[in-house]
Design a protein around this motif. Sequence first.
Motif, short mmCIF file in Angstrom:
data_model
loop_
_atom_site.label_atom_id
_atom_site.label_comp_id
_atom_site.label_asym_id
_atom_site.label_seq_id
_atom_site.Cartn_x
_atom_site.Cartn_y
_atom_site.Cartn_z
N ASN A 28 41.22 53.51 51.54
CA ASN A 28 39.74 53.49 51.52
C ASN A 28 39.20 53.67 50.12
N TYR A 29 39.83 54.55 49.41
CA TYR A 29 39.37 54.80 48.05
C TYR A 29 39.51 53.51 47.21
N GLN A 30 40.68 52.95 47.31
CA GLN A 30 40.94 51.71 46.54
C GLN A 30 39.92 50.62 46.90
N LYS A 31 39.69 50.50 48.17
CA LYS A 31 38.76 49.45 48.61
C LYS A 31 37.35 49.71 48.15
N SER A 32 36.97 50.97 48.20
CA SER A 32 35.59 51.28 47.77
C SER A 32 35.42 50.97 46.29
N VAL A 33 36.46 51.30 45.51
CA VAL A 33 36.39 51.00 44.06
C VAL A 33 36.33 49.48 43.84
N MET A 34 37.17 48.80 44.57
CA MET A 34 37.19 47.33 44.46
C MET A 34 35.84 46.74 44.86
N TYR A 35 35.32 47.25 45.92
CA TYR A 35 34.05 46.75 46.43
C TYR A 35 32.95 46.93 45.40
N GLN A 36 32.96 48.14 44.79
CA GLN A 36 31.93 48.41 43.79
C GLN A 36 32.05 47.41 42.62
N ASN A 37 33.29 47.26 42.17
CA ASN A 37 33.52 46.34 41.05
C ASN A 37 33.09 44.91 41.42
N LEU A 38 33.51 44.56 42.60
CA LEU A 38 33.20 43.20 43.06
C LEU A 38 31.71 42.96 43.18
N CYS A 39 31.04 43.95 43.75
CA CYS A 39 29.58 43.82 43.92
C CYS A 39 28.92 43.64 42.56
N GLY A 40 29.39 44.43 41.60
CA GLY A 40 28.83 44.32 40.25
C GLY A 40 29.04 42.91 39.69
N LYS A 41 30.26 42.41 39.88
CA LYS A 41 30.57 41.08 39.35
C LYS A 41 29.72 40.01 40.03
N LEU A 42 29.68 40.13 41.34
CA LEU A 42 28.93 39.13 42.11
C LEU A 42 27.46 39.15 41.72
N PHE A 43 26.97 40.32 41.56
CA PHE A 43 25.56 40.45 41.19
C PHE A 43 25.31 39.75 39.86
#
Length: 769
Positions: free
Chosen positions: A512-527
């Motif tokens: 979960n931790y890894q995914k949350s970090v990934m998600y945050q990074n990804l969201c930033g990139k996508l944005f």
Amino acid sequence: MSENESSKMRVVVRIRPMSSREIENEEERVIEQIDDKALVFDPEIEEDAYLQGFQKVARLGGKKNRKHRPRRNNTFCFDAVFGDSSTQQEVYEQTTADTIDTILEGYNATVFAYGATGAGKTHTMLGTPEDPGVIYRTVTALFAKMAEMRESSAGTKYKITVNYLEVYNERINDLLSAGKKSKDLPMRDIAGAINIRGLSEKEPQTAEELMTWLKEGNNLRTQHPTDANAQSSRSHAVFVVHFTQINGTTRTMAKLTLVDLAGSERAQATPNMGLRLREGGNINKSLLALGNVINALADPKHKGHINYRDSKLTRILKDGLGGTCRTIMIANVSPADKVYEDTLNTIKYADRAKSIRSSLTKRVMETKTHVGNYKKIIDEQKIQIKRLQEEIIALKKNGPTLKSGRVTKAVDPIWGTLTKLQSEVIRLTGDQRIAMFEKQMKIFDYEVKTIATENLERTPGSNRFERITTSYDMRVSRIEEKIEEHISQIKNTVPQEKPSDEVRSQQAAEVNYQKSVMYQNLCGKLFNKLKEQHQLVVDVAGCKEIDKMPEILCPSKSLVSFTDESLPDFLKIETRFSFDDFVPAKSLARTRRGINFNSTETKKRPVSSSRTRLPPASTSSLKKTKSDPALRSNLRTPVNRQKSATTFASAESKKLSAKSKKRSAESTSEKVASPSSSENTVKKRKTESPKNSTKETKSTPNTSLENEPDQEKPVPRYMRPTATSDRHTRIRRKAEERRKGNAMKLQELKERQQQLQANKKAFPFTKPE
Ligand SMILES: Nc1ncnc2c1ncn2[C@@H]1O[C@H](COP(=O)(O)OP(=O)(O)OP(=O)(O)O)[C@@H](O)[C@H]1O
């Protein structure tokens, strides 16, 4: 045969005997043979005094035409006259026997039997097997003569071919087509000679073989019984014998045409109906054409065109009548009083045909130009050509001498005029070309203008614009899908209950931790990507007609409410990084001034509330942006703001990841996370926003709608909110509600993250790099 003999048409008359029926009907004889060359038509009867009255009554009884006889006791002379006692052999000898020599010499010959129906034409031409007619006797004689010639001249080859056809109702049928009636054969006139395509040609070796085919052909011939004749031939039969002699390089060709014409008949005098009547009409028509041709040929004053094209019969007989061959006409007549008119007409025809003489002489001479003479003519022409060529060469050599003297004097003015005319022609041609080019230029101008107008009517660069918009939409939808996918993954991976098993809890927490970090990074990139795409579209739109741009892509329009309400759905998902959070307060204020700039009502109404109305000063300052190109860039300020927003987003994302890293580092030192720490974090986060808001308020106190309290002041009637302002208020309220909801969601996520952190602290693990 002398030229004089060959130049005249031989006309003979054959009077057939009275048939048994005519005798029964006590038909009176209207024609009598005087001698072998003369006849008398409607003879005066020598009546004795006793019988005179009785015979007169008998003659007139039932025969009304007799009163109107135009001629009585008329005598006619012909080349031969055959009475009813004449035999087939006599007729042959007096008619076609002579033509055998003519044919062997290379002359064409035509024999045709003419007469009314039932007058004895077929009997004369074909006869019976026991007593054959002219055709058989002529062909037999030809074969016999050919055999004689073969014996005498061994080096010469002889060949006989035959055609047999009928012309029925203006159709040409092949009578040698192996027992089947052929279709109408096409006829062509090639170099003055008639050619019938598809006509059978037979090469008989004996006269007997030929007679077999003749018989077969006669069986195919159209015959129908009529009132006048039980076996009346309803067509014109044409039997052609081609005779060829080949002697080395010399080829002599001759043609004997034997024609049994259909009998003429007077429609009024026959009870024929329907097809028979039509047949009779066609027969008469073709015979009339034949009569006209004979008349024209016989008339010495006639110098003009002879119309052979009136019927197929005359076209076929053209070279048989036109004087290029020897022609024999056998006029068959009936002696019976019943066909008085027909007999008279036939006699008149025959008498007229006798006159075809003078024209024959010339045509017979032409006949002598047979194939064998062509070589001689060609040789002569070759010599002439050579002589002329030599003359031309000599003239070319002596060219300059021709220019001297009188010739030059005469030629010079003509040459001058010619040159002038030539230059005039060139000039005129040039003018014409220029005029043509001018005309073309006008057309091109018009076309260019039309195309330009059409292009102007469209949005400039619309294709590119549409392309970019489409690609933008596609990318957006792809990003949306990805975001949704990741959200669902996160939701699935977030543990619903406290793990009962220690190891499982550890693993789950790690994942979960890894995914949350990934998600945050990804969201930033996508944005960031989204902003880049949006920037691209806005850039494209910025150089086009802004008024025609879609609202979401048009900076000037998107200024109206660049809030959560007007954002597309995919941006709403991003609102945990709420767009306004990343927009500097100053820019946001300017953005909102843009709302009122576009509203014409706002200009008129004074500001009643800072929440709904903007100060006139800021409105007027933005008024200029439409006309002033420098200020036009202001319209793109949202783009810059978006850029800054993007920077903010990435900064925020970095901040968050740094925080999470920091927390993970802290987690190694702290054993258990206290709930108050998370609350503190939330509070800290909350306190950050007001700080920003305060700053915004300070810089633009009148434009920050969210941070200013509502001022309840009495509004004059003319200044009360309109439908538009109500709508804006509603939108803003909704945006406010959504923002609050998003803040709550963000809070929830953060809490969940903290919970994960806590779990992580409770169950330590090695953090992957
Ligand atoms: N010279 C003749 N001697 C004996 N009989 C004859 C003679 N001429 C004609 N006939 C007879 O008269 C009849 C009619 O003759 P034919 O068929 O030849 O006439 P036609 O002119 O050909 O008629 P159509 O034009 O209708 O065919 C026949 O029965 C034929 O045998």
